[in-house]
Write an enzyme that holds these catalytic residues in place. Structure first.
Site, PDB file in Angstrom:
ATOM      1  N   THR A 168      -3.726   7.176   9.177  1.00 38.23           N
ATOM      2  CA  THR A 168      -3.544   7.080  10.628  1.00 38.23           C
ATOM      3  C   THR A 168      -2.401   7.956  11.154  1.00 38.23           C
ATOM      4  OG1 THR A 168      -2.052   5.229  10.301  1.00 38.23           O
ATOM      5  CG2 THR A 168      -4.365   4.683  10.688  1.00 38.23           C
ATOM      6  N   GLY A 169      -1.552   8.458  10.260  1.00 42.95           N
ATOM      7  CA  GLY A 169      -0.414   9.267  10.684  1.00 42.95           C
ATOM      8  C   GLY A 169       0.730   8.433  11.256  1.00 42.95           C
TER       9      GLY A 169
ATOM     10  N   GLN B  28      -5.045  -0.267  -0.969  1.00 35.87           N
ATOM     11  CA  GLN B  28      -4.028  -1.135  -0.329  1.00 35.87           C
ATOM     12  C   GLN B  28      -3.039  -1.628  -1.395  1.00 35.87           C
ATOM     13  OE1 GLN B  28      -7.659  -1.898   0.721  1.00 35.87           O
ATOM     14  NE2 GLN B  28      -7.087  -0.129   1.881  1.00 35.87           N
TER      15      GLN B  28
ATOM     16  N   LYS C  66      -0.883   5.489  -5.483  1.00 38.07           N
ATOM     17  CA  LYS C  66      -1.997   5.203  -6.405  1.00 38.07           C
ATOM     18  C   LYS C  66      -2.834   6.449  -6.673  1.00 38.07           C
ATOM     19  CE  LYS C  66      -3.291   2.027  -3.470  1.00 38.07           C
ATOM     20  NZ  LYS C  66      -2.148   1.965  -2.557  1.00 38.07           N
TER      21      LYS C  66
ATOM     22  N   GLY D  97       0.821  -1.216   0.000  1.00 37.44           N
ATOM     23  CA  GLY D  97       0.000   0.000   0.000  1.00 37.44           C
ATOM     24  C   GLY D  97       0.847   1.254   0.000  1.00 37.44           C
ATOM     25  N   ASP D  98       0.170   2.376  -0.169  1.00 33.66           N
ATOM     26  CA  ASP D  98       0.792   3.712  -0.146  1.00 33.66           C
ATOM     27  C   ASP D  98       1.859   3.891  -1.214  1.00 33.66           C
ATOM     28  OD1 ASP D  98      -0.813   4.218   2.058  1.00 33.66           O
ATOM     29  OD2 ASP D  98       0.721   3.559   3.468  1.00 33.66           O
TER      30      ASP D  98
ATOM     31  N   ASN E 216      -9.864   2.599   5.161  1.00 38.33           N
ATOM     32  CA  ASN E 216      -8.497   2.250   5.585  1.00 38.33           C
ATOM     33  C   ASN E 216      -7.509   2.856   4.584  1.00 38.33           C
ATOM     34  OD1 ASN E 216      -9.515   0.498   3.623  1.00 38.33           O
ATOM     35  ND2 ASN E 216      -8.540  -1.330   4.427  1.00 38.33           N
ATOM     36  N   ALA E 217      -7.984   3.132   3.375  1.00 39.03           N
ATOM     37  CA  ALA E 217      -7.141   3.736   2.340  1.00 39.03           C
ATOM     38  C   ALA E 217      -6.962   5.229   2.596  1.00 39.03           C
ATOM     39  CB  ALA E 217      -7.801   3.540   0.970  1.00 39.03           C
ATOM     40  N   GLY E 218      -5.813   5.733   2.206  1.00 46.10           N
ATOM     41  CA  GLY E 218      -5.557   7.175   2.201  1.00 46.10           C
ATOM     42  C   GLY E 218      -4.821   7.458   0.919  1.00 46.10           C
ATOM     43  N   HIS E 219      -5.510   8.056  -0.038  1.00 46.06           N
ATOM     44  CA  HIS E 219      -4.913   8.317  -1.352  1.00 46.06           C
ATOM     45  C   HIS E 219      -4.659   9.815  -1.485  1.00 46.06           C
ATOM     46  CE1 HIS E 219      -6.576   4.304  -3.144  1.00 46.06           C
ATOM     47  NE2 HIS E 219      -5.811   4.142  -2.077  1.00 46.06           N
ATOM     48  N   THR E 220      -3.370  10.162  -1.618  1.00 44.07           N
ATOM     49  CA  THR E 220      -2.992  11.583  -1.602  1.00 44.07           C
ATOM     50  C   THR E 220      -2.826  12.132  -3.006  1.00 44.07           C
ATOM     51  OG1 THR E 220      -1.708  10.963   0.343  1.00 44.07           O
ATOM     52  CG2 THR E 220      -1.383  13.201  -0.500  1.00 44.07           C
TER      53      THR E 220
ATOM     54  N   LYS F 101      -2.107   9.626  -6.553  1.00 46.14           N
ATOM     55  CA  LYS F 101      -1.448  10.585  -7.448  1.00 46.14           C
ATOM     56  C   LYS F 101      -1.583  10.157  -8.909  1.00 46.14           C
ATOM     57  CE  LYS F 101       2.763  12.091  -9.435  1.00 46.14           C
ATOM     58  NZ  LYS F 101       4.082  12.682  -9.461  1.00 46.14           N
TER      59      LYS F 101
HETATM   60  P1  GDP Z   1      -1.623   5.681  -2.053  1.00 43.46           P
HETATM   61  O1  GDP Z   1      -2.304   5.171  -0.849  1.00 43.46           O
HETATM   62  O2  GDP Z   1      -1.047   4.599  -2.907  1.00 43.46           O
HETATM   63  O3  GDP Z   1      -2.474   6.628  -2.853  1.00 43.46           O
HETATM   64  O4  GDP Z   1      -0.373   6.520  -1.538  1.00 43.46           O
HETATM   65  P2  GDP Z   1      -0.382   7.561  -0.302  1.00 43.46           P
HETATM   66  O5  GDP Z   1      -1.036   8.810  -0.728  1.00 43.46           O
HETATM   67  O6  GDP Z   1      -0.865   6.914   0.934  1.00 43.46           O
HETATM   68  O7  GDP Z   1       1.181   7.729  -0.083  1.00 43.46           O
HETATM   69  C1  GDP Z   1       2.016   8.205  -1.066  1.00 43.46           C
HETATM   70  C2  GDP Z   1       2.707   9.458  -0.525  1.00 43.46           C
HETATM   71  O8  GDP Z   1       3.795   9.776  -1.367  1.00 43.46           O
HETATM   72  C3  GDP Z   1       1.799  10.691  -0.547  1.00 43.46           C
HETATM   73  O9  GDP Z   1       2.174  11.537   0.499  1.00 43.46           O
HETATM   74  C4  GDP Z   1       2.115  11.322  -1.903  1.00 43.46           C
HETATM   75  O10 GDP Z   1       1.861  12.709  -1.922  1.00 43.46           O
HETATM   76  C5  GDP Z   1       3.585  11.046  -1.992  1.00 43.46           C
HETATM   77  N1  GDP Z   1       4.124  10.859  -3.349  1.00 43.46           N
HETATM   78  C6  GDP Z   1       3.546  10.269  -4.421  1.00 43.46           C
HETATM   79  N2  GDP Z   1       4.426  10.181  -5.442  1.00 43.46           N
HETATM   80  C7  GDP Z   1       5.577  10.728  -5.010  1.00 43.46           C
HETATM   81  C8  GDP Z   1       6.864  10.909  -5.595  1.00 43.46           C
HETATM   82  O11 GDP Z   1       7.146  10.524  -6.719  1.00 43.46           O
HETATM   83  N3  GDP Z   1       7.812  11.512  -4.809  1.00 43.46           N
HETATM   84  C9  GDP Z   1       7.568  11.932  -3.539  1.00 43.46           C
HETATM   85  N4  GDP Z   1       8.558  12.506  -2.853  1.00 43.46           N
HETATM   86  N5  GDP Z   1       6.362  11.772  -2.956  1.00 43.46           N
HETATM   87  C10 GDP Z   1       5.389  11.161  -3.685  1.00 43.46           C
HETATM   88  P1  IMO Z   2      -3.819   2.607   0.713  1.00 41.98           P
HETATM   89  O1  IMO Z   2      -4.992   2.409  -0.194  1.00 41.98           O
HETATM   90  C1  IMO Z   2      -1.121   0.901   3.672  1.00 41.98           C
HETATM   91  C2  IMO Z   2      -2.804  -2.049   6.450  1.00 41.98           C
HETATM   92  C3  IMO Z   2      -2.916  -1.656   7.904  1.00 41.98           C
HETATM   93  C4  IMO Z   2      -2.761  -3.027   8.542  1.00 41.98           C
HETATM   94  C5  IMO Z   2      -3.494  -3.951   7.591  1.00 41.98           C
HETATM   95  C6  IMO Z   2      -4.939  -4.230   7.984  1.00 41.98           C
HETATM   96  O2  IMO Z   2      -3.704   3.990   1.248  1.00 41.98           O
HETATM   97  O3  IMO Z   2      -2.563   2.097   0.095  1.00 41.98           O
HETATM   98  P2  IMO Z   2      -7.191  -2.844   7.986  1.00 41.98           P
HETATM   99  O4  IMO Z   2      -7.525  -1.478   8.503  1.00 41.98           O
HETATM  100  O5  IMO Z   2      -7.433  -3.000   6.530  1.00 41.98           O
HETATM  101  O6  IMO Z   2      -7.823  -3.928   8.786  1.00 41.98           O
HETATM  102  O7  IMO Z   2      -5.608  -3.008   8.213  1.00 41.98           O
HETATM  103  O8  IMO Z   2      -3.476  -3.293   6.333  1.00 41.98           O
HETATM  104  N1  IMO Z   2      -3.463  -1.106   5.505  1.00 41.98           N
HETATM  105  C7  IMO Z   2      -2.788  -0.261   4.702  1.00 41.98           C
HETATM  106  N2  IMO Z   2      -1.471   0.002   4.611  1.00 41.98           N
HETATM  107  N3  IMO Z   2      -1.982   1.503   2.838  1.00 41.98           N
HETATM  108  C8  IMO Z   2      -3.309   1.234   2.913  1.00 41.98           C
HETATM  109  O9  IMO Z   2      -4.196   1.717   2.007  1.00 41.98           O
HETATM  110  C9  IMO Z   2      -3.772   0.350   3.902  1.00 41.98           C
HETATM  111  N4  IMO Z   2      -4.993  -0.121   4.255  1.00 41.98           N
HETATM  112  C10 IMO Z   2      -4.780  -1.018   5.227  1.00 41.98           C
HETATM  113  O10 IMO Z   2      -1.899  -0.777   8.277  1.00 41.98           O
HETATM  114  O11 IMO Z   2      -1.405  -3.401   8.539  1.00 41.98           O
HETATM  115 MG    MG Z   3      -2.279   5.421   1.236  1.00 43.19          MG
END
Ligand code: GDP
Ligand code: IMO
Ligand code: MG
Length: 419
Positions: free
Chosen positions: A298-299, A221, A16, A12-13, A38-42, A18
């Site tokens: 969740t920070g 995720q 996606k 995850g993270d 549970n997702a956090g898409h930035t 972006k």
């Molecule tokens: P997602 O859950 O897959 O949408 O990803 P998140 O948003 O949880 O985490 C990705 C983090 O990386 C966010 O804070 C984005 O703003 C940041 N991010 C995305 N692409 C890049 C990149 O190429 N470089 C940097 N430095 N940050 C990025």
């Molecule tokens: P995005 O979409 C990263 C992780 C949690 C935990 C496990 C189970 O932003 O990539 P849950 O709340 O689903 O029962 O948690 O999965 N988890 C993630 N880790 N990115 C996420 O979403 C996640 N969603 C759940 O930290 O380990």
């Molecule tokens: Mg995320």
């Protein structure tokens, strides 16, 4: 016309949100197919940062339809807050459609999530505590409440029935709670959910495909958190893989087009569970700091480590990835050596796959690459990138046997390089 899928190949993270935002102008429909808040898409553009939890990442494009599919679980309270946040930007939210078959996260689902984690103690999953596991349990247990139920006269009685079952479970956990405020907030928030069109989304998707509309399915995720193929039990409760787009939207497997697999130039994980290439040294600390690796939901600080090739190959195979996208290449700038795990050692044997057995005993074997020392964040063309980065990209394409189509060098929409 076939529907494309975009999903994460790690834990995850990967970035996606972006990339969905970057690609949205090429599509008519952006559809989330699984997971929940549970997702956090930035997303970052015009100097503003938005974090989406339930709403697809195409929402900031006015002429695109956004769909929350049947495979998603929705918390009305979080949904309401998300809508209010988007409304502040003056972007219309009327482009959003919601599947009648999407399940609802009840306040008591969140309490059970917390109670279950507390009971597990040291063995806890590290859940985001958004009620995801208990809601999917009720879905597969055939007890769940769905968006389409909200307007039914029996909604309140169905809710009460499920709540009393949950209260029994909470008694088993001997878990203390105060439900009244949560419940009041939940029922109030339902009015926001009711303002949106609730549709038979599978029919909508079928018609759209037949009419030649372009669809991008957005995963949440990552593959290694998949309920079947992830590092069980340290996973989420849905199918995060391409097959999840079929069940979470009603797309037939032969109607899947391109599969975009997103990965970081390194690797992160938030929550518990095995992470063979995890770093516990200054390099890991540096990556976390420069990459600002803190959970968007969740920070919590994300655990950081080197890229894991066997795990990526596994994810590529399970998903049928046609194009790769490498994120956060800028974060590795300034490292003398960039490592990539090519194999693991398990009980003295060299292996190149993730075994069923406890993955916490895998010892990574690394190939070292020369690093690069250039600020990549203003780069507009990969041909101007340092030679070492281009070598790293070429090596990854060869070993993963899949082309890399995008390299991301910063969080902003514009910091995206095409190959
Ligand atoms: P997602 O859950 O897959 O949408 O990803 P998140 O948003 O949880 O985490 C990705 C983090 O990386 C966010 O804070 C984005 O703003 C940041 N991010 C995305 N692409 C890049 C990149 O190429 N470089 C940097 N430095 N940050 C990025
Ligand atoms: P995005 O979409 C990263 C992780 C949690 C935990 C496990 C189970 O932003 O990539 P849950 O709340 O689903 O029962 O948690 O999965 N988890 C993630 N880790 N990115 C996420 O979403 C996640 N969603 C759940 O930290 O380990
Ligand atoms: Mg995320």
């Amino acid at each position: 016309m076939k529907a494309d899928v975009l999903l994460g190949l790690q834990w995850g993270d990967e970035g996606k949100g972006k990339i969905v935002d970057v690609l949205t102008s090429k599509y008519d429909i952006i559809a989330r197919f699984q997971g929940g808040p549970n997702a956090g898409h930035t997303l970052e553009f015009d100097g503003i940062k938005h974090v989406l939890h339930t709403i697809p990442s195409g929402i900031f494009h006015k002429n695109v339809t956004n769909l929350i599919g049947n495979g998603v679980v929705i918390d009305p309270i979080i949904f309401r807050n998300e809508i209010l946040g988007i409304k502040k930007t003056k972007i219309p939210t009327s482009t959003l459609l919601i599947s009648k078959k999407a399940h609802l996260i009840l306040p008591t689902h969140k309490l059970i999530d917390a109670a279950s984690e507390k009971a597990k103690g040291k063995e806890k999953i590290g859940s985001t505590l958004k009620g995801i596991g208990p809601t999917y349990m009720d879905k597969t247990g055939r007890n769940g409440l769905r968006v389409g139920d909200i307007s039914s006269p029996e909604f309140k009685s169905k809710y009460e029935r499920l709540k009393s079952k949950h209260i029994q479970i909470l008694k088993f956990y001997d878990y203390e709670y105060d439900l009244s405020e949560m419940e009041e907030n939940w029922f109030e928030s339902l009015s926001m959910l009711k303002q949106f069109k609730h549709i038979d989304s599978e029919h909508y998707i079928h018609n759209a495909i037949n009419q030649g509309k372009k669809i991008l399915s957005e995963g949440a995720q990552g593959t290694l958190l998949d309920i079947d193929f992830g590092s069980y039990p340290f996973v989420t409760s849905s199918n995060t893989i391409t097959a999840g787009a079929c069940t979470g939207l009603g797309i037939a497997p032969n109607k899947i087009g391109d599969v975009f697999g997103i990965f970081k130039a390194y690797c992160t994980r938030v929550g518990s569970g095995p992470f063979p290439t995890e770093l516990f040294d200054k390099v890991g600390e540096k990556i976390g700091k420069i990459g600002n690796e803190f959970g968007a939901t969740t920070g919590r600080p994300r655990r950081c480590g080197w890229i894991d090739i066997p795990a990526l190959k596994y994810a590529i195979n399970i998903n049928g990835v046609t194009k790769l996208m490498m994120m956060k290449a800028d974060v590795l700038s300034g490292l003398e050596i960039v490592k990539a795990c090519t194999h693991y050692e398990l009980n003295g044997k060299k292996i190149d796959y993730l075994p069923f057995e406890d993955n916490s005993n895998l010892k990574p074997i690394y190939k070292e690459h020369k690093g690069w020392d250039m600020d990549l964040t203003n780069l507009t063309d990969l041909s101007n990138a340092p030679k070492q980065l281009n070598n790293y990209i070429k090596w990854l394409e060869e070993i993963l046997e899949t082309p890399i189509s995008i390299v991301s060098v910063g969080p902003d929409r514009t910091q995206t390089l095409y190959k």
